[in-house]
Design a protein around this motif. Sequence first.
Motif, PDB file in Angstrom:
ATOM      1  N   ILE A 101       0.834  -1.199   0.000  1.00 25.99           N
ATOM      2  CA  ILE A 101       0.000   0.000   0.000  1.00 25.99           C
ATOM      3  C   ILE A 101       0.872   1.254   0.000  1.00 25.99           C
ATOM      4  CG2 ILE A 101      -1.933   1.167   1.109  1.00 25.99           C
ATOM      5  CD1 ILE A 101      -2.536  -1.686   0.199  1.00 25.99           C
ATOM      6  N   LYS A 102       0.626   2.152  -0.938  1.00 27.06           N
ATOM      7  CA  LYS A 102       1.432   3.368  -1.025  1.00 27.06           C
ATOM      8  C   LYS A 102       1.266   4.222   0.220  1.00 27.06           C
ATOM      9  CE  LYS A 102       1.610   3.713  -6.053  1.00 27.06           C
ATOM     10  NZ  LYS A 102       1.308   4.529  -7.256  1.00 27.06           N
ATOM     11  N   GLY A 103       2.374   4.800   0.676  1.00 26.75           N
ATOM     12  CA  GLY A 103       2.341   5.661   1.848  1.00 26.75           C
ATOM     13  C   GLY A 103       2.470   4.912   3.154  1.00 26.75           C
ATOM     14  N   ARG A 104       2.590   3.587   3.077  1.00 28.19           N
ATOM     15  CA  ARG A 104       2.763   2.790   4.290  1.00 28.19           C
ATOM     16  C   ARG A 104       4.032   1.955   4.169  1.00 28.19           C
ATOM     17  NH1 ARG A 104      -3.361   0.293   5.129  1.00 28.19           N
ATOM     18  NH2 ARG A 104      -4.512   2.206   4.663  1.00 28.19           N
ATOM     19  N   HIS A 105       4.598   1.620   5.319  1.00 31.50           N
ATOM     20  CA  HIS A 105       5.837   0.859   5.321  1.00 31.50           C
ATOM     21  C   HIS A 105       5.588  -0.648   5.328  1.00 31.50           C
ATOM     22  CE1 HIS A 105       8.204   4.468   5.860  1.00 31.50           C
ATOM     23  NE2 HIS A 105       7.474   4.819   6.899  1.00 31.50           N
ATOM     24  N   VAL A 106       4.390  -1.058   5.698  1.00 28.55           N
ATOM     25  CA  VAL A 106       4.092  -2.476   5.861  1.00 28.55           C
ATOM     26  C   VAL A 106       3.459  -3.030   4.587  1.00 28.55           C
ATOM     27  CG1 VAL A 106       2.827  -4.189   7.215  1.00 28.55           C
ATOM     28  CG2 VAL A 106       3.735  -2.137   8.329  1.00 28.55           C
ATOM     29  N   LYS A 107       3.902  -4.207   4.198  1.00 28.65           N
ATOM     30  CA  LYS A 107       3.305  -4.898   3.069  1.00 28.65           C
ATOM     31  C   LYS A 107       2.296  -5.907   3.612  1.00 28.65           C
ATOM     32  CE  LYS A 107       7.583  -4.445   0.422  1.00 28.65           C
ATOM     33  NZ  LYS A 107       8.720  -5.150  -0.181  1.00 28.65           N
ATOM     34  N   PHE A 108       1.133  -5.968   3.015  1.00 27.20           N
ATOM     35  CA  PHE A 108       0.052  -6.811   3.517  1.00 27.20           C
ATOM     36  C   PHE A 108      -0.104  -8.043   2.617  1.00 27.20           C
ATOM     37  CE2 PHE A 108      -0.737  -2.517   4.925  1.00 27.20           C
ATOM     38  CZ  PHE A 108      -1.099  -2.680   6.246  1.00 27.20           C
ATOM     39  N   GLU A 109      -0.010  -9.221   3.216  1.00 21.66           N
ATOM     40  CA  GLU A 109      -0.193 -10.473   2.493  1.00 21.66           C
ATOM     41  C   GLU A 109      -1.367 -11.210   3.114  1.00 21.66           C
ATOM     42  OE1 GLU A 109       2.637 -13.806   0.384  1.00 21.66           O
ATOM     43  OE2 GLU A 109       3.418 -12.601   2.030  1.00 21.66           O
ATOM     44  N   ASP A 110      -2.283 -11.691   2.262  1.00 22.35           N
ATOM     45  CA  ASP A 110      -3.499 -12.278   2.815  1.00 22.35           C
ATOM     46  C   ASP A 110      -3.251 -13.605   3.518  1.00 22.35           C
ATOM     47  OD1 ASP A 110      -2.926 -13.557   0.434  1.00 22.35           O
ATOM     48  OD2 ASP A 110      -4.992 -13.695  -0.241  1.00 22.35           O
ATOM     49  N   HIS A 126       3.148 -22.336   0.993  1.00 19.55           N
ATOM     50  CA  HIS A 126       4.387 -23.094   0.838  1.00 19.55           C
ATOM     51  C   HIS A 126       4.664 -23.383  -0.634  1.00 19.55           C
ATOM     52  CE1 HIS A 126       7.623 -25.504   2.518  1.00 19.55           C
ATOM     53  NE2 HIS A 126       7.305 -26.500   1.708  1.00 19.55           N
ATOM     54  N   ASP A 127       3.585 -23.580  -1.392  1.00 18.04           N
ATOM     55  CA  ASP A 127       3.670 -23.828  -2.831  1.00 18.04           C
ATOM     56  C   ASP A 127       2.596 -22.998  -3.525  1.00 18.04           C
ATOM     57  OD1 ASP A 127       5.594 -26.299  -3.304  1.00 18.04           O
ATOM     58  OD2 ASP A 127       4.395 -26.763  -1.526  1.00 18.04           O
ATOM     59  N   GLY A 128       2.863 -22.625  -4.771  1.00 15.95           N
ATOM     60  CA  GLY A 128       1.862 -21.889  -5.527  1.00 15.95           C
ATOM     61  C   GLY A 128       2.382 -20.566  -6.051  1.00 15.95           C
ATOM     62  N   TRP A 129       1.443 -19.637  -6.293  1.00 15.22           N
ATOM     63  CA  TRP A 129       1.765 -18.346  -6.906  1.00 15.22           C
ATOM     64  C   TRP A 129       1.481 -17.206  -5.944  1.00 15.22           C
ATOM     65  CZ3 TRP A 129       4.005 -17.967 -11.670  1.00 15.22           C
ATOM     66  CH2 TRP A 129       3.964 -19.109 -12.484  1.00 15.22           C
ATOM     67  N   ARG A 130       2.426 -16.284  -5.869  1.00 17.48           N
ATOM     68  CA  ARG A 130       2.207 -15.049  -5.126  1.00 17.48           C
ATOM     69  C   ARG A 130       2.055 -13.903  -6.122  1.00 17.48           C
ATOM     70  NH1 ARG A 130       6.363 -12.367  -0.782  1.00 17.48           N
ATOM     71  NH2 ARG A 130       7.515 -11.748  -2.656  1.00 17.48           N
ATOM     72  N   LEU A 131       0.971 -13.143  -5.956  1.00 13.48           N
ATOM     73  CA  LEU A 131       0.754 -11.953  -6.770  1.00 13.48           C
ATOM     74  C   LEU A 131       1.253 -10.754  -5.971  1.00 13.48           C
ATOM     75  CD1 LEU A 131      -1.222 -14.096  -7.968  1.00 13.48           C
ATOM     76  CD2 LEU A 131      -2.756 -12.202  -8.510  1.00 13.48           C
ATOM     77  N   TYR A 132       2.363 -10.203  -6.396  1.00 20.34           N
ATOM     78  CA  TYR A 132       2.970  -9.063  -5.723  1.00 20.34           C
ATOM     79  C   TYR A 132       2.423  -7.791  -6.367  1.00 20.34           C
ATOM     80  CZ  TYR A 132       6.662  -6.124  -3.680  1.00 20.34           C
ATOM     81  OH  TYR A 132       7.356  -5.164  -2.990  1.00 20.34           O
ATOM     82  N   CYS A 133       1.577  -7.066  -5.649  1.00 15.04           N
ATOM     83  CA  CYS A 133       0.940  -5.859  -6.173  1.00 15.04           C
ATOM     84  C   CYS A 133       1.693  -4.623  -5.710  1.00 15.04           C
ATOM     85  CB  CYS A 133      -0.513  -5.776  -5.706  1.00 15.04           C
ATOM     86  SG  CYS A 133      -1.502  -7.205  -6.177  1.00 15.04           S
ATOM     87  N   TYR A 134       1.897  -3.693  -6.617  1.00 17.59           N
ATOM     88  CA  TYR A 134       2.648  -2.489  -6.288  1.00 17.59           C
ATOM     89  C   TYR A 134       1.763  -1.397  -5.685  1.00 17.59           C
ATOM     90  CZ  TYR A 134       6.611  -4.635  -8.553  1.00 17.59           C
ATOM     91  OH  TYR A 134       7.636  -5.497  -8.860  1.00 17.59           O
ATOM     92  N   ASP A 135       0.545  -1.744  -5.379  1.00 12.82           N
ATOM     93  CA  ASP A 135      -0.409  -0.936  -4.625  1.00 12.82           C
ATOM     94  C   ASP A 135      -1.408  -1.938  -4.067  1.00 12.82           C
ATOM     95  OD1 ASP A 135      -2.346   1.088  -3.779  1.00 12.82           O
ATOM     96  OD2 ASP A 135      -1.204   2.450  -5.039  1.00 12.82           O
ATOM     97  N   ASP A 136      -2.595  -1.527  -3.696  1.00 13.76           N
ATOM     98  CA  ASP A 136      -3.594  -2.519  -3.341  1.00 13.76           C
ATOM     99  C   ASP A 136      -4.005  -3.278  -4.605  1.00 13.76           C
ATOM    100  OD1 ASP A 136      -6.459  -1.383  -4.306  1.00 13.76           O
ATOM    101  OD2 ASP A 136      -5.162   0.262  -3.674  1.00 13.76           O
ATOM    102  N   TYR A 137      -4.604  -4.447  -4.427  1.00 10.76           N
ATOM    103  CA  TYR A 137      -4.877  -5.338  -5.553  1.00 10.76           C
ATOM    104  C   TYR A 137      -5.726  -4.676  -6.643  1.00 10.76           C
ATOM    105  CZ  TYR A 137      -7.150  -9.057  -8.208  1.00 10.76           C
ATOM    106  OH  TYR A 137      -7.663  -9.823  -9.218  1.00 10.76           O
ATOM    107  N   LYS A 138      -6.821  -4.027  -6.271  1.00  3.21           N
ATOM    108  CA  LYS A 138      -7.714  -3.442  -7.265  1.00  3.21           C
ATOM    109  C   LYS A 138      -7.048  -2.308  -8.035  1.00  3.21           C
ATOM    110  CE  LYS A 138     -12.163  -4.744  -5.258  1.00  3.21           C
ATOM    111  NZ  LYS A 138     -13.484  -4.276  -4.765  1.00  3.21           N
TER     112      LYS A 138
END
Length: 214
Positions: free
Chosen positions: A51-60, A64-76
Amino acid sequence: MLLKTRDRDEYLSGQVVYYFDHDIPIKNTAQFLNEIEKRAKPGEITILQQIKGRHVKFEDKWIHDGWRLYCYDDYKTSFKYNLDIRFERLVDGHFRQWFIFMKEKSLQLYLRDTFHNQPKNNWGEFIKTEDSEHIQKGLGQILIEAAEYIVPFFHSTKVIAATNKAEYQLLEDLLDGGWKLDDAADTFYKYCGLPLWICNFKTEKDLEGRTILS
């Protein structure tokens, strides 16, 4: 005025870039995520939002296996802003040494510096010495990774190697604009006439045995 030789041949010094096709429909955030989750095993999709303007990255959730979608802002917002999302693949708790950016009809593969057998050559060396043992070894590893992880998930049928420098920026611009891989390649070649390396994947049955058409 004629271009100087070093300007005319600038593209030869560019890095090698790999593009794949895909068939994931991109209409809205809900449908996009539903389609991705259908192609993965249950619980194998996680979304990290920076999230822009915040230092913490939020992961739902942690996976252990699979795909991570790394968003450069919130998902939407990342979805709306030209799919500003990075796909990373986790296997046995470890990330593969590559990641993917998605466009409407194409994928762009980025190899990390630690990628196994990564060809340490520029585009000029690649197109001149494609059959060399060094380049074939690196290409082989890339295609093995593609057959194992990318093709089954994104249903890719083709990979194009090119560069992203000088005239080749046209190819990247077309793909950024939502063109299909074949159409972008044909248009690029029509107007620029410069080489592209193209590899077609075989049928789904052949992919199970990880065999690739060269």
